[in-house]
Design a protein around this motif. Structure first.
Motif, short mmCIF file in Angstrom:
data_model
loop_
_atom_site.label_atom_id
_atom_site.label_comp_id
_atom_site.label_asym_id
_atom_site.label_seq_id
_atom_site.Cartn_x
_atom_site.Cartn_y
_atom_site.Cartn_z
N SER A 1 0.81 -1.22 0.00
CA SER A 1 0.00 0.00 0.00
C SER A 1 0.84 1.27 0.00
N GLY A 2 2.09 1.16 0.46
CA GLY A 2 2.95 2.34 0.49
C GLY A 2 3.82 2.49 -0.73
N LEU A 3 3.62 1.63 -1.74
CA LEU A 3 4.51 1.66 -2.90
C LEU A 3 4.41 2.94 -3.75
N PRO A 4 3.21 3.44 -4.07
CA PRO A 4 3.13 4.64 -4.92
C PRO A 4 3.89 5.85 -4.39
N PRO A 5 3.67 6.26 -3.11
CA PRO A 5 4.43 7.43 -2.63
C PRO A 5 5.93 7.19 -2.57
N THR A 6 6.32 5.93 -2.35
CA THR A 6 7.74 5.62 -2.32
C THR A 6 8.35 5.79 -3.70
N LEU A 7 7.67 5.26 -4.73
CA LEU A 7 8.19 5.34 -6.09
C LEU A 7 8.26 6.77 -6.60
N ILE A 8 7.29 7.59 -6.22
CA ILE A 8 7.25 8.98 -6.68
C ILE A 8 8.53 9.71 -6.32
#
Length: 311
Positions: A103-110
């Motif tokens: 669930s925390g992948l998108p903000p991490t990748l950004i």
């Protein structure tokens, strides 16, 4: 010290180096994010925060200050009491489904992808430039290149971090509203306000980077010499990355604690208490990132050789 990396760097374009580092960041974030989701659930359980509070969200490659209003994000929900890491892992999968672990992948990748691309590409380019300068102090090259590349990447990405945090506070913030917020902030506080938090980040990340790259190049050179390899294998890069990341994490732990306190306003943590969780996180992240990056560089290097041989 930097000679093993230079074998590939001399045959690569900057674009190829950037692609290799981006792939490394994506793969690393994918593997490490579940550990962070579990860690932040356990953290939220012992330190529940009110509206407007933040906590540190780390991918191992970099630390992000994650802030939120309410419980809308999956890593904030608390389905029962977690007794520990394994218990949290099992309960999250059983109650919310396995997808919640990412669930925390998108903000991490950004943030991780652009930061990593700048950071690793700059490091290799600086190593190449410093190696060609007169003088016989090659052991200093990883320290200088690591420090400067981290300083530069942190400086470039710092305003994006501010914008990302603002978007997390307001999920449905339009681009027009975001532009209005940034322009108003600049008008009121000046352009330097976009680099808020830069100093504490640099004080922690630059020493970490200097230590990491110095030890990584030392371990890599030693292991390559031991097995008679001209360039690092995946295992050599993985092992060297894990060892150097662990050493750098332990030595720079006081700086990390100070930055965490400033970002989260949670003053209960103690330096020794948080060393083990940080090493458990940083070691595999550094190992996965550097080994996939070195593999990517090797892939492009051999591809370029074949292209040059058969135009």
């Amino acid at each position: 010290m930097a000679e093993m990396s230079d074998i590939s760097v001399q045959k690569l374009t900057i674009v190829q180096q950037a692609i290799a580092s981006c792939c490394g960041a994506i793969i690393t974030s994918f593997f490490v994010t579940p550990l962070d989701v579990i860690k932040t659930r356990l953290q939220a359980q012992s330190n529940p925060f009110d509206k407007g509070k933040c906590f540190v969200y780390s991918s191992g490659l970099m630390d992000l200050c994650v802030c939120e209003n309410g419980d809308s994000k999956a890593w904030y929900k608390k389905p029962g009491y977690f007794k520990g890491t394994c218990d949290a892992f099992v309960k999250i999968i059983r109650i919310e489904g396995i997808k919640s672990l990412w669930s925390g992948l998108p903000p991490t990748l950004i943030m991780a992808v652009p930061t990593t691309a700048i950071y690793f590409t700059c490091y290799d380019q600086l190593c190449e430039a410093l190696k060609n300068r007169p003088g016989k102090h090659e052991e200093h090259i990883p320290v200088i290149a690591g420090s400067l590349s981290r300083f530069g990447s942190t400086t470039v990405v710092s305003p994006l971090e501010l914008i990302r945090i603002r978007m997390q506070y307001h999920h449905k913030l339009s681009y027009k509203q975001l532009y209005l917020y940034v322009s108003t902030k600049v008008a009121a506080d000046g352009w330097l306000s976009l680099w808020g938090g830069w100093t504490s980040t640099v004080l922690r990340d630059v020493p970490f980077s200097a230590l990491y790259w110095y030890n990584y190049e030392c371990f890599k050179k030693m292991m390559c010499k031991e097995v008679g390899a001209n360039e690092p294998t995946f295992f050599i890069s993985f092992t060297s990355g894990a060892a150097s990341g662990s050493i750098a994490a332990v030595i720079t732990q006081p700086f990390d604690v100070m930055k965490t306190h400033r970002q989260t306003q949670l003053w209960e943590s103690e330096t020794l208490k948080s060393i083990i969780p940080r090493v458990i996180k940083v070691a595999p992240a550094c190992a996965i990132m550097i080994s996939t990056y070195e593999y990517g560089k090797s892939f492009f290097s051999h591809l370029n050789e074949k292209t040059n041989q058969h135009p």
